[in-house]
Enzyme design. Structure first.
Site, PDB file in Angstrom:
ATOM      1  N   PHE A   1       0.840  -1.193   0.000  1.00  0.00           N
ATOM      2  CA  PHE A   1       0.000   0.000   0.000  1.00  0.00           C
ATOM      3  C   PHE A   1       0.887   1.259   0.000  1.00  0.00           C
ATOM      4  O   PHE A   1       1.855   1.345   0.745  1.00  0.00           O
ATOM      5  CB  PHE A   1      -0.902  -0.002   1.235  1.00  0.00           C
ATOM      6  CG  PHE A   1      -2.174   0.747   1.048  1.00  0.00           C
ATOM      7  CD1 PHE A   1      -3.303   0.120   0.558  1.00  0.00           C
ATOM      8  CD2 PHE A   1      -2.241   2.105   1.336  1.00  0.00           C
ATOM      9  CE1 PHE A   1      -4.484   0.811   0.382  1.00  0.00           C
ATOM     10  CE2 PHE A   1      -3.410   2.809   1.161  1.00  0.00           C
ATOM     11  CZ  PHE A   1      -4.536   2.173   0.680  1.00  0.00           C
TER      12      PHE A   1
ATOM     13  N   HIS B   1      22.945  37.585   0.715  1.00  0.00           N
ATOM     14  CA  HIS B   1      24.390  37.427   0.532  1.00  0.00           C
ATOM     15  C   HIS B   1      24.997  36.863   1.810  1.00  0.00           C
ATOM     16  O   HIS B   1      24.629  37.301   2.897  1.00  0.00           O
ATOM     17  CB  HIS B   1      25.008  38.786   0.204  1.00  0.00           C
ATOM     18  CG  HIS B   1      26.489  38.710   0.004  1.00  0.00           C
ATOM     19  ND1 HIS B   1      27.050  38.160  -1.128  1.00  0.00           N
ATOM     20  CD2 HIS B   1      27.507  39.078   0.820  1.00  0.00           C
ATOM     21  CE1 HIS B   1      28.365  38.202  -1.015  1.00  0.00           C
ATOM     22  NE2 HIS B   1      28.672  38.751   0.146  1.00  0.00           N
TER      23      HIS B   1
END
Ligand SMILES: Cc1cc2nc3c(=O)[nH]c(=O)nc-3n(C[C@H](O)[C@H](O)[C@H](O)COP(=O)(O)OP(=O)(O)OC[C@H]3O[C@@H](n4cnc5c(N)ncnc54)[C@H](O)[C@@H]3O)c2cc1C
Ligand SMILES: NC(=O)c1ccc[n+]([C@@H]2O[C@H](COP(=O)([O-])OP(=O)(O)OC[C@H]3O[C@@H](n4cnc5c(N)ncnc54)[C@H](O)[C@@H]3O)[C@@H](O)[C@H]2O)c1
Length: 457
Positions: A35, A440
């Site tokens: 399943f 940055h």
């Protein structure tokens, strides 16, 4: 014979379709295997859990160039395997129990389903049922190539290799696509000697040529990569397996403890006897669907690997959402959106891509400009001392819209996401580069710089 409003064949992405809005429907879910389907049990999820572990195992060797001496002491395969499947198996079992025992309107039949006619299905459990509407979400399975004696020699596929009793000393991987690249990384990081055998002259040949070339160059430094090989015969040895091949230098052999076959996947339509339902197929066995996921019999819909151009979980999930909507709102159906389908190869280095490769743009006569940016030339790339990664973009010179994006390097699968977003929402390269801040010195500066490098007015 029991009649249902809806029958769903396959419990991968198909299992996500029944929802609260369908509480009044009689639904049957048919499953022949475990399943939850491929992704949960033998695909995306366990492989990425192994890949993350492999990244950790490979880290000490990579730390050397940063001035850190570290050492990989041991890889405890049984513990790793049992940790991963100890998490996954209960999720599969829980999903099964929920559908089978807790959904009042759902019945689960556990057998191999087959069409009897366009509205009738043999569930493979001894019971045959009928339905108004049927969803075929029965997926795909590994293809075994025509190599003499391969069946009697014995081999693994991605279905079985993750459950090995013990880590082999050596592994041959036949194939050079997604699965080969990911398992080569996993097993080589765990200290296994890996040989990769490719028919073509490059690994990951479906990628943009420059990306495939770079990946193959890096792979050759870590694995025994045999290109342009035709595998003729497999043979059992005292300790494992020997493959006989023809290559550019003539006949050769290679030996290892284990063999992994990773040469693609075929749709499961043959198991379903789809001809009895009158469903049209593509030449490769996939079910033909329209943009609403309807087959040639409009009451039968299909999704995922059994019908899609893409064998990817995010695509199967998208198509399942479309099918769910179209079952609930037949008068206002929605279309699948396959415009910008991304994919990532979770190897080392990672690769991620979306849109056209340069070769596809050329072949289709599409005008493009292109630019690249190396990780080695952004600040975070310096931090990582990366020497091989880069991003490559293709854009329309007239509109600045992105046509394709390809990244090879650390965290490529995450770094590419803003480019997928830009393409999906029609953001042009210049606006994208300059219309927002880029943190940055973080990895997405790779994308910012690649965008700025595009020769656009
Ligand atoms: C090793 C591996 C790694 C992968 N990694 C990624 C990844 O990182 N990212 C990604 O996007 N994709 C990945 N994929 C692909 C992804 O797993 C598949 O695209 C996705 O799971 C397909 O979903 P599906 O619902 O179409 O089929 P499946 O999940 O395969 O579900 C189909 C189900 O139907 C059942 N079934 C078949 N025939 C019958 C029948 N006749 N009767 C009853 N039941 C039947 C099967 O047992 C199965 O459970 C990977 C695949 C593999 C093999
Ligand atoms: N990260 C991911 O998204 C991910 C990971 C694994 C698998 N997948 C999906 O599963 C699919 C199946 O993966 P795969 O790696 O098996 O298939 P693939 O299509 O990626 O690669 C199969 C490779 O095997 C080669 N091949 C075929 N026959 C051969 C033979 N006889 N000898 C040697 N090489 C041969 C092909 O040339 C190709 O390079 C993929 O296409 C992908 O969509 C996705």
């Amino acid at each position: 014979m029991r009649h249902f409003d809806l029958v769903i064949i396959g419990t991968g992405s198909g299992n996500s379709i029944p929802n609260e809005a369908m509480a009044g429907w009689d639904i049957a879910i048919l499953e022949k295997g475990t399943f939850g389907g491929t992704c949960l049990n033998v695909g995306c999820i366990p492989t990425k859990m192994f890949v993350h572990t492999a990244d950790q195992a490979a880290a000490p060797a990579n730390a050397k160039k940063l001035g850190v001496d570290a050492h990989l002491d041991a890889v405890h395969w049984p513990q790793i395997r049992d940790r991963i499947f100890g998490r996954i198996d209960p999720i599969s079992e829980g999903g099964r129990n929920w559908r089978a025992n807790e959904n009042a309107n759902v019945i689960v039949y556990e057998g191999t389903a087959k069409f009897v006619d366009a509205h009738t299905i043999d569930t493979g459990t001894g019971e045959t049922i009928t339905a108004d509407r049927i969803v075929v979400a029965a997926g795909s399975r590994p293809t075994v190539p025509e190599v003499a004696d391969i069946e009697t020699t014995g081999f693994h596929t991605s279905d079985s290799i993750m459950r090995l009793d013990e880590l082999p000393k050596s592994l041959i991987i036949l194939g050079s696509g997604f699965i080969a690249a990911e398992f080569a990384h996993v097993f080589s990081s765990f200290g296994v000697q890996v040989t990769v055998i490719a028919r073509s002259n490059l690994l990951l040949r479906h990628e943009d040529l420059e990306i495939a070339q770079r990946f193959t160059d890096v792979a050759r430094t870590k694995w025994d990569v045999r290109l342009q090989r035709k595998t003729i015969r497999a043979e059992k040895t005292g300790t494992g397996v020997r493959l006989h091949m023809e290559g550019p230098d003539g006949a050769e052999t290679v030996e290892a403890d284990q063999l992994l076959v990773a040469t693609g996947r075929q749709p499961n339509t043959d198991l379903l006897d789809v001809a009895k339902a009158g469903i049209e197929l593509h030449d490769d066995g996939r079910i033909k669907v329209d943009e609403y996921q309807r087959t040639s019999r409009p009451h039968i819909l299909a999704l995922g690997d059994i019908s899609s151009d893409y064998q990817l979980k995010h695509v199967a999930n998208h198509e399942a959402r479309v099918v769910q909507h179209n079952l609930l709102h037949p008068d206002e159906p929605m279309r699948s959106d396959h415009r910008f389908v991304p994919a990532a190869v979770f190897s080392s280095p990672q690769i991620a891509s979306v849109g056209l490769t340069e070769e596809q743009a050329k072949a289709r006569g599409i005008r493009y400009v292109t630019a690249s940016q190396a990780y080695a030339s952004i600040a975070y790339g310096w931090a990582m001392e990366d020497t091989t990664g880069f991003a490559k973009l293709l854009a329309d010179p007239a509109t600045g819209q992105l046509l394709g994006a390809h990244i090879i390097g650390p965290q490529a699968s995450s770094v590419i996401q803003p480019l997928i977003q830009a393409m999906s929402f029609g953001l042009d390269a210049k606006s994208m580069a300059r219309g927002q801040y880029w943190i940055h010195p973080a990895m997405p500066e790779l994308v910012e710089n690649a965008l700025l490098n595009l020769p656009l007015d």
